[in-house]
Design a protein around this motif. Structure first.
Motif, PDB file in Angstrom:
ATOM      1  N   ILE A   1      -6.177  42.336   7.404  1.00  0.00           N
ATOM      2  CA  ILE A   1      -6.286  42.689   8.814  1.00  0.00           C
ATOM      3  C   ILE A   1      -7.505  43.558   9.116  1.00  0.00           C
ATOM      4  CG2 ILE A   1      -4.915  44.819   8.735  1.00  0.00           C
ATOM      5  CD1 ILE A   1      -3.522  43.832  11.329  1.00  0.00           C
ATOM      6  N   HIS A   2      -8.122  44.090   8.076  1.00  0.00           N
ATOM      7  CA  HIS A   2      -9.213  45.050   8.326  1.00  0.00           C
ATOM      8  C   HIS A   2     -10.229  44.972   7.191  1.00  0.00           C
ATOM      9  CE1 HIS A   2     -10.405  49.116  10.130  1.00  0.00           C
ATOM     10  NE2 HIS A   2     -11.258  48.907   9.154  1.00  0.00           N
ATOM     11  N   SER A   3     -11.261  44.171   7.389  1.00  0.00           N
ATOM     12  CA  SER A   3     -12.246  43.990   6.332  1.00  0.00           C
ATOM     13  C   SER A   3     -13.600  43.724   6.965  1.00  0.00           C
ATOM     14  CB  SER A   3     -11.816  42.808   5.453  1.00  0.00           C
ATOM     15  OG  SER A   3     -12.799  42.537   4.500  1.00  0.00           O
ATOM     16  N   HIS A   4     -14.544  44.601   6.686  1.00  0.00           N
ATOM     17  CA  HIS A   4     -15.872  44.477   7.304  1.00  0.00           C
ATOM     18  C   HIS A   4     -16.650  43.368   6.611  1.00  0.00           C
ATOM     19  CE1 HIS A   4     -15.459  48.260   9.621  1.00  0.00           C
ATOM     20  NE2 HIS A   4     -14.624  48.555   8.638  1.00  0.00           N
ATOM     21  N   ILE A   5     -16.461  42.146   7.087  1.00  0.00           N
ATOM     22  CA  ILE A   5     -17.098  41.002   6.437  1.00  0.00           C
ATOM     23  C   ILE A   5     -18.204  40.388   7.275  1.00  0.00           C
ATOM     24  CG2 ILE A   5     -15.210  40.309   4.916  1.00  0.00           C
ATOM     25  CD1 ILE A   5     -14.244  38.416   7.116  1.00  0.00           C
TER      26      ILE A   5
ATOM     27  N   THR B   1     -12.433  40.913  10.901  1.00  0.00           N
ATOM     28  CA  THR B   1     -13.456  41.954  10.808  1.00  0.00           C
ATOM     29  C   THR B   1     -13.164  42.957  11.922  1.00  0.00           C
ATOM     30  OG1 THR B   1     -15.802  42.305  10.324  1.00  0.00           O
ATOM     31  CG2 THR B   1     -15.312  40.909  12.222  1.00  0.00           C
ATOM     32  N   PRO B   2     -13.147  44.236  11.581  1.00  0.00           N
ATOM     33  CA  PRO B   2     -12.502  45.198  12.465  1.00  0.00           C
ATOM     34  C   PRO B   2     -13.400  45.973  13.411  1.00  0.00           C
ATOM     35  CG  PRO B   2     -12.776  46.149  10.310  1.00  0.00           C
ATOM     36  CD  PRO B   2     -13.449  44.818  10.268  1.00  0.00           C
ATOM     37  N   ALA B   3     -14.655  45.655  13.546  1.00  0.00           N
ATOM     38  CA  ALA B   3     -15.472  46.518  14.397  1.00  0.00           C
ATOM     39  C   ALA B   3     -16.592  45.721  15.050  1.00  0.00           C
ATOM     40  CB  ALA B   3     -16.042  47.671  13.581  1.00  0.00           C
TER      41      ALA B   3
ATOM     42  N   THR C   1      -5.520  53.097  11.133  1.00  0.00           N
ATOM     43  CA  THR C   1      -6.206  52.288  10.127  1.00  0.00           C
ATOM     44  C   THR C   1      -6.799  53.163   9.029  1.00  0.00           C
ATOM     45  OG1 THR C   1      -7.713  50.433   9.819  1.00  0.00           O
ATOM     46  CG2 THR C   1      -8.464  52.184  11.304  1.00  0.00           C
ATOM     47  N   HIS C   2      -6.991  52.572   7.879  1.00  0.00           N
ATOM     48  CA  HIS C   2      -7.428  53.255   6.652  1.00  0.00           C
ATOM     49  C   HIS C   2      -6.896  54.694   6.592  1.00  0.00           C
ATOM     50  CE1 HIS C   2     -10.697  54.171   9.473  1.00  0.00           C
ATOM     51  NE2 HIS C   2     -11.114  52.927   9.412  1.00  0.00           N
ATOM     52  N   ALA C   3      -5.546  54.793   6.630  1.00  0.00           N
ATOM     53  CA  ALA C   3      -4.892  56.104   6.672  1.00  0.00           C
ATOM     54  C   ALA C   3      -5.297  56.988   5.492  1.00  0.00           C
ATOM     55  CB  ALA C   3      -3.379  55.912   6.684  1.00  0.00           C
TER      56      ALA C   3
ATOM     57  N   THR D   1      -8.652  47.881   1.725  1.00  0.00           N
ATOM     58  CA  THR D   1      -9.514  48.947   1.197  1.00  0.00           C
ATOM     59  C   THR D   1     -10.472  49.387   2.293  1.00  0.00           C
ATOM     60  OG1 THR D   1     -11.136  47.327   0.447  1.00  0.00           O
ATOM     61  CG2 THR D   1      -9.537  48.107  -1.180  1.00  0.00           C
ATOM     62  N   ASP D   2     -10.222  48.860   3.536  1.00  0.00           N
ATOM     63  CA  ASP D   2     -11.235  49.048   4.569  1.00  0.00           C
ATOM     64  C   ASP D   2     -12.556  48.514   3.999  1.00  0.00           C
ATOM     65  OD1 ASP D   2     -12.573  49.794   6.838  1.00  0.00           O
ATOM     66  OD2 ASP D   2     -12.683  51.928   6.322  1.00  0.00           O
ATOM     67  N   HIS D   3     -12.447  47.372   3.350  1.00  0.00           N
ATOM     68  CA  HIS D   3     -13.613  46.772   2.675  1.00  0.00           C
ATOM     69  C   HIS D   3     -14.876  46.920   3.498  1.00  0.00           C
ATOM     70  CE1 HIS D   3     -16.259  43.780   0.807  1.00  0.00           C
ATOM     71  NE2 HIS D   3     -16.511  43.365   2.028  1.00  0.00           N
ATOM     72  N   PRO D   4     -15.963  47.372   2.954  1.00  0.00           N
ATOM     73  CA  PRO D   4     -16.111  47.848   1.560  1.00  0.00           C
ATOM     74  C   PRO D   4     -16.008  49.376   1.438  1.00  0.00           C
ATOM     75  CG  PRO D   4     -18.268  47.481   2.555  1.00  0.00           C
ATOM     76  CD  PRO D   4     -17.263  47.274   3.650  1.00  0.00           C
ATOM     77  N   ASN D   5     -15.434  50.028   2.466  1.00  0.00           N
ATOM     78  CA  ASN D   5     -15.474  51.496   2.484  1.00  0.00           C
ATOM     79  C   ASN D   5     -14.737  52.174   1.332  1.00  0.00           C
ATOM     80  OD1 ASN D   5     -17.101  52.133   4.825  1.00  0.00           O
ATOM     81  ND2 ASN D   5     -15.523  51.057   5.972  1.00  0.00           N
ATOM     82  N   GLY D   6     -13.530  51.688   1.018  1.00  0.00           N
ATOM     83  CA  GLY D   6     -12.812  52.294  -0.109  1.00  0.00           C
ATOM     84  C   GLY D   6     -13.118  51.563  -1.401  1.00  0.00           C
TER      85      GLY D   6
HETATM   86 ZN   LIG Z   1     -13.075  49.892   8.825  1.00  0.00          ZN
END
Ligand SMILES: [Zn+2]
Lengths: 446, 573, 259
Positions: B57-61, B120-122, B271-273, B385-390
């Motif tokens: 649900i949340h991956s910066h691709i 992609t979340p943003a 998100t990304h708690a 992982t909030d890809h690729p942040n975590g």
């Molecule tokens: Zn994010």
């Protein structure tokens, strides 16, 4: 027919407020565009002076052929090559560039765009230290200090000052230019310098030293020398003060800075200066991109391969090393044995040594306009002018993607870059799929 | 094509199926009722696990800042490349990138793990065309984009003026114009403050000029979200991300959801708690507050989290939280990019090296796992992982194995900074996820959160997105965690829209998935008022013409519309 | 020491031959060595197609010297990733020679092209002629360059040698092009000839220039020192000592320039 919101595909400013009147598939009136932009519209619409049939050259003879024959010949050249170069890709749409990446991946070639001879150093610097930047609307709404360094927008980007930076009224800059200060740094007093509030003349090739001095002073250093790069100590302190005390500053830089003797290190240093300034205030930096979609070319290549230009697929996967895998370098070293040149004229613009080698090898020229490079090509394929005769996507210098329009029909039988590149891609695939199938055994994950 | 998956152990939480041995029937891209085996491809799944295709649900691709991350990091890409190949009459593209893979291989790598959808979340509205160009070059998986609104001038202006109906109509217009899927809020107010190099640090701070608070933006958009009956909840990256001691802000943020309800799902997604569950006074006393945050989540039934696990890899951070990226780069002194986007948002990018030897990184690793292990209801937990942040999404199989195997966590901790034992409680947690719970946090809860009825399950009528893993639940020993990780890394079979795309971990087929977007119609008079404002603002303050702003459907692969028709926008107080 | 002789027969275009590496050759018969894969432009090929292979092999890379002969400007990546043994190149060497090497020794009798000894970690890289640009530098975008080992160039070097240097030592007997040691963090560079913009944006490490040149304006003079010793090397005479590059906030680099 009257069109509004048309996008001008002349430079990286990508103005999208052009109005065009068309009669009988001819452009008869253009509003809002600058002089150079308007002339591009008229040039495209002047069919008499364009070649509209594909050409193959055999033993010095020029033969007009069908598109299919030209595509067949082009794919033969690429399929046989050991180290093909596919170059240009900046004055065309992202859709065409995408197929360009497919094709280069397929033939194991090198794909490079015109950034390699303009803002390539800026990209390398970006990769070294980053790039604090913004969209042009931010500049319009907020900027109170505008610096152009090694850039003369009045000539190269005629509407940049009026649409985005100095003149326009913005949300927090209601009085337009009266709320802003314009500084120009250059080796000579350009026309832009003449309208600036302040002009700083830097000694030729010494931009790097001037940036170092500015950063040194900004970070608390005490400058000993009276002059650095031809600029007096007082001027340097004054400039640092202005940069620190503005509320939103922006540094636009052009080829004057990228081609200065420090090359990408000058840009690296300039970006670092802007980064340092963010400890005191808000400051951004932006490349003044020339070709209308050179930014898009970097973007498409990056999302398709990870790398923005000079991508080498010879080992079956993308690699990147400008200086090694960049167009001019592989030509000068004589590595390349075939080429495809699209929407570009390296024969007119590349260094002599590079052109000499290009003229020795078989290459394909794809261009809406028959140019010097087309004149010596083994295969020439005319295409439609993007933004006038066909639509597609282009990226403005600040990365804002805009859909360019189609306002007139291309000459009969002339297709878009996208369609022609796709045809070559499909034809070439038939020719070399067996070779790739064999290779498939070796899958690389490092 | 007709396929029968025979005799697998099926894990389908939405339909309450927990490891039953059953056959799954697939026809024309859908899960269907039983049919005769004749003319069908029958695949023996005996001794294997069958799950719905996994969802992220949340991956910066895809999008501007993802690509900025690619351009920024040539030194990262050379570590991870996939060569082109020609197979089954198809040309599979090459690609590169460990933390930010290029688009084509992003599709391949997801499919390889049994994933069939990623959002992609943003999406910054002005750059929407870019996001969609990239999404459309990601093969196989279904896609969508959450739309940034938390620093949008129209949103702040309307909410400040108490014109929440107009704010709702604007949100509806924006989602449709940019082909977005949900309301995403990132560092509300902080992005606008960053336009002047400033930030917000409390929910009550005032945003320069707009004079609104983060709290008011979060609450306002939560209400707008429900007024428009959107499929997904407000998706919130709250303020103070990554800051020492931020857990209190996070708990306060969750409480803003009080009083709001939705029958089908939560009303607020934190998100990304993981990045928001930190205690301590300084980096030296940095500690996990996952227990406190999880306790709050357990109480707040209308709030869900996606975790944002830290995988302890060198990676690239990228968020629409410009001031946060600047702050991070000023700690690491590594390269930093920023892109303030007029009237909308301010993303940034900087590399980060999570090292097991670092006290902070190892505690961050623990925080993610603790959250997942301490929140009791897996339906309100999503694996990201909030890809690729975590960390990069290719590590999901490892996270699954950590959650399923206490032994793995213990072994992994042996090489870690000892802070993980003192400033986190991970070593005291016994819980091990079972396959059913894994299926929830990687499929079912994500589909439910997105409000997609045809996704995340294997009931009749569902999209035939299926993953088969080479794990025998009867013989499963969680101490053999390498086996778990390997199985989830290389799906035995991935079926997307009823077609086999992965066989034994190898991508064998490619085509393009759906792109979801939301189209909400509101009453005309209200929309006309908003359009007048749009006209005024675009003429004066945007740098593109209004007519060139909306993204056409040409940019979406298989555009799939989620429609809502609101006769009269009703204000939620 | 066992020796294997490779004689280059020429190639149509560039050749990538990272297999020319004692670690790879060790334990292989000559026929197996001939069969190793090289990349000829975009085609895969065998080493034996481009090189005559002779000599005697060894099980142990440490006991192996590879002698390569011919005009190797088009041959890239010789000795890439090597950790043991020796390579002697009798002629000019192509790009990426000795990239990422962590041990052993490479001697080039002629010149080396640009991008050699990238991100070197250990061992010795000796060039009798000149070197191109980016000798011993970091790869594009990386902030860690050379971390260990020794580079010696008898001639001149191009631009940006030892960019992002983070350890090890480089000795340049001739002139260094612009930006030697740019972004340097640690380690030592000794330049006997002229050097322009040396140490630009450095935050650590030491550069010694044995001629009198102008430093960048962002270097701060801290005093004069005579007969200095740096990283085990002694230099006589008087030196101006600068700290820099103070354009950078955290600058603690040392730059000695002969007075
Ligand atoms: Zn994010």
């Amino acid at each position: 027919m009257h069109y509004t919101d048309v996008v001008c595909t002349f430079c990286g400013t990508l103005c999208d407020d052009i109005e065009v009147t068309v009669e009988d598939n001819r452009i008869i009136d253009i509003r809002h565009a600058c002089r150079v932009g308007a002339s591009k519209f008229f040039k495209a619409s002047d069919i008499k002076h364009r070649r509209t049939k594909p050409i193959i050259r055999e033993n010095g003879r020029e033969i007009e052929v069908s598109l299919e024959e030209a595509v067949e010949k082009a794919s033969e050249i690429l399929a046989d090559a050991y180290r093909p170069l596919l170059y240009g890709w900046s004055s065309t749409t992202c859709e065409a560039i995408k197929y360009g990446v497919f094709l280069t991946d397929l033939v194991g070639g090198i794909m490079d765009n015109t950034a390699t001879v303009c803002h390539g150093p800026s990209v390398l610097a970006f990769q070294e230290v980053g790039y604090p930047s913004c969209t042009l609307g931010e500049v319009k709404n907020r900027a109170d200090l505008i610096i152009y360094w090694g850039s003369n927008p009045l000539h190269a980007h005629p509407r940049h000052l009026s649409r985005y930076s100095f003149y326009p009224r913005g949300f927090f800059r209601e009085r337009g230019m009266q709320d802003r200060e314009l500084i120009v740094i250059d080796v000579r007093r350009t026309d832009t310098a003449k309208i600036a509030n302040k002009f700083i003349k830097v000694e030729q090739g010494k931009d790097y030293e001037l940036v170092s001095a500015l950063r040194y002073v900004l970070n608390g250093g005490v400058l000993k020398k009276d002059y650095v790069a031809g600029v007096s100590r007082e001027e340097i302190y004054e400039l640092v003060d202005k940069m620190k005390s503005c509320s939103f500053g922006v540094l636009f830089f052009g080829m004057g800075l990228t081609q200065s003797s420090g090359k990408h290190r000058t840009i690296d240093n300039a970006i670092s200066l802007v980064r340092d300034l963010n400890r005191f205030t808000k400051f951004n930096i932006m490349m003044m991109r020339g070709h209308y979609n050179v930014t898009g070319s970097n973007e498409v290549l990056a999302w398709e391969t990870g790398y923005p230009y000079a991508v080498d697929f010879s080992r079956g996967y993308p690699r990147y090393n400008p200086g090694e895998t960049s167009a001019v370098d592989v030509l000068v070293r004589g590595e390349v044995d075939a080429a495809l040149i699209i929407a570009s004229d390296p024969v007119s613009h590349f260094p002599k040594e590079a052109v000499k080698h290009l003229l020795r090898i078989p290459y394909i020229s794809i261009d809406a306009f028959y140019n010097a490079t087309s004149m010596f090509a083994k295969v020439y394929i005319p295409t439609a002018v993007a933004g006038i005769e066909c639509e597609g996507t282009a990226y403005r210098m600040d990365g804002v993607p805009i859909r360019v329009r189609k306002i007139i029909e291309p000459p009969e039988g002339v297709l878009s870059d996208e369609e022609v590149v796709r045809m070559i891609y499909e034809k070439t695939m038939e020719k070399i799929k067996e070779r790739i199938e064999e290779e498939a055994a070796e899958k690389v994950i490092v | 094509m007709k396929i029968i998956l025979k005799n697998g152990y099926v894990y389908d939480p939405i339909n309450n199926i927990n490891g039953e041995v059953m056959d799954i029937f697939i026809k024309d891209g859908k899960i269907v009722n039983e049919f005769r085996e004749k003319d069908a491809k029958v695949i023996d799944c005996k001794g294997k696990v069958v799950m719905p295709g996994a969802i992220d649900i949340h991956s910066h691709i895809a999008g501007g800042k993802v690509n900025t991350g690619r351009i920024l990091r040539p030194e990262d890409h050379r570590r991870f490349v996939i060569a082109r190949k020609f197979k089954n009459g198809k040309f599979f593209r090459s690609g590169a990138g460990f933390s930010v893979p290029s688009t084509r291989i992003t599709g391949y790598l997801y499919a390889k793990m049994g994933y069939t959808m990623a959002f992609t979340p943003a999406l910054p509205p002005l750059m929407a065309r870019h996001t969609h160009e990239e999404l459309s070059s990601i093969p196989i998986i279904d896609k969508g984009a959450l739309t940034l609104m938390g620093n949008n001038w129209f949103v702040m202006k309307y909410l400040k003026a108490g014109e929440i109906e107009k704010c709702a109509a604007f949100a509806a217009w924006l989602l449709k114009a940019v082909k977005g899927y949900a309301i995403k809020v990132v560092n509300p107010g902080g992005g606008e403050a960053w336009g002047w190099g400033k930030n917000v640090t409390s929910l009550e701070d005032r945003v320069p000029y707009f004079d609104i608070t983060p709290k008011e933006i979060i609450e306002g958009l939560m209400k707008v979200n429900e007024m428009l009956k959107l499929p997904h909840s407000e998706h919130l990256h709250t303020i103070n991300l990554g800051r020492v001691g931020n857990y209190e802000t996070t708990i306060k943020t969750m409480k803003l959801a009080r009083g709001l309800e939705n029958r089908d799902r939560h009303v607020l997604q934190i998100t990304h708690a993981q990045f928001h569950s930190y205690g301590g006074e300084s980096w030296k006393s940095f500690e996990s507050k996952a227990y406190e945050v999880a306790k709050a989540v357990n109480k707040m039934k209308n709030v869900a989290i996606d975790v944002g696990f830290v995988t302890l890899d060198p990676t690239t951070t990228m968020t629409a939280d410009g001031p946060m990226e600047y702050y991070l780069s000023s700690l690491t002194h590594l390269k930093w990019t920023n892109k303030d986007i007029e009237l909308e948002t301010a993303p940034g990018v900087t590399p980060y090296n999570y090292s097991p030897k670092s006290a902070v990184s190892s505690v961050q690793w623990a925080v993610g796992l603790e959250l997942a292990l301490l929140v009791e209801d897996p339906w309100r937990v999503m694996l990201t992982t909030d890809h690729p942040n975590g960390g990069p999404f290719i590590r999901y199989p490892r996270i699954i194995a950590w959650l399923m195997s206490r032994k793995y966590r213990e072994d992994f901790m042996k090489n870690m900074n000892k802070a993980v034992e003192k400033r986190a409680i991970i070593s005291s947690l016994d819980r091990e996820y079972d396959l059913y719970e894994i299926a929830i946090i990687t499929r079912a809860s994500q589909a439910r959160a997105l409000g997609l009825k045809e996704k995340g399950h294997l009931g009749v009528g569902a999209d035939a997105d299926v993953a088969v893993y080479d794990i025998n639940p009867e013989e499963l020993n969680t101490a053999e965690y390498e086996k778990i990780e390997r199985a989830f890394s290389n799906a035995y079979l991935t079926i997307k829209s009823g077609e086999i795309v992965v066989k034994e971990g190898e991508v064998v087929n490619e085509f393009y998935g759906k792109t979801y977007y939301v189209d909400v119609e509101v009453e005309e008079e209200l929309m006309q008022e908003v359009e007048r404002d749009l006209d005024y603002y675009f003429k004066r303050y945007y740098s593109v013409n209004l007519a060139n702003y909306p993204v056409s459907l040409d940019y979406l692969t298989n555009p799939t519309k989620i429609e809502r028709k609101i006769e009269r926008v009703k204000v939620i107080k | 020491m066992k020796e294997i002789f490779l004689k280059f027969k020429g190639s149509k275009t560039v050749l990538e031959a990272e297999v020319i590496n004692p670690n790879v050759f060790a334990g292989k018969k000559l026929s197996e060595i001939e069969n190793l894969t090289v990349y000829h432009g975009n085609r895969r090929a065998k080493l034996g197609e481009f090189f005559d292979v002779e000599g005697s092999t060894s099980e142990d890379a440490r006991e192996l010297r590879i002698v390569v002969e011919g005009d190797l400007e088009k041959v890239k990546r010789i000795g890439e990733n090597m950790s043991e043994g020796e390579i002697l190149i009798k002629g000019n060497a192509g790009m990426h020679t000795g990239d990422f090497m962590s041990g052993g020794r490479i001697v080039v009798e002629g010149n080396v092209a640009s991008f050699c000894a990238t991100e070197m970690k250990g061992g010795e890289f000796i060039v009798k002629g000149d070197a191109g640009d980016y000798l011993g530098s970091a790869y594009r975008g990386n902030w860690i360059g050379m971390q260990g080992g020794l580079i010696v160039v008898e001639g001149n070097v191009g631009r940006e040698s030892c960019a992002h240097m983070s350890g090890g030592k480089a000795i340049i007997r001739g002139t260094a092009g612009d930006f030697a040691g740019v972004h340097m963090r640690k380690g030592t560079i000794i330049i006997e000839g002229k050097a322009n913009r040396a140490g630009a944006q450095m935050i650590g490490g030491t550069i010694v220039i044995l001629t009198n040149v102008d430093p960048l304006p962002s270097f701060e003079l801290v005093g004069e020192e005579s007969d200095i010793e740096v990283d085990g090397e002694r230099f006589s005479g008087t030196f101006l000592k600068y700290i820099g590059d103070k354009a950078e906030l955290r600058a603690k680099g040392t730059l000695y320039i002969r007075k």
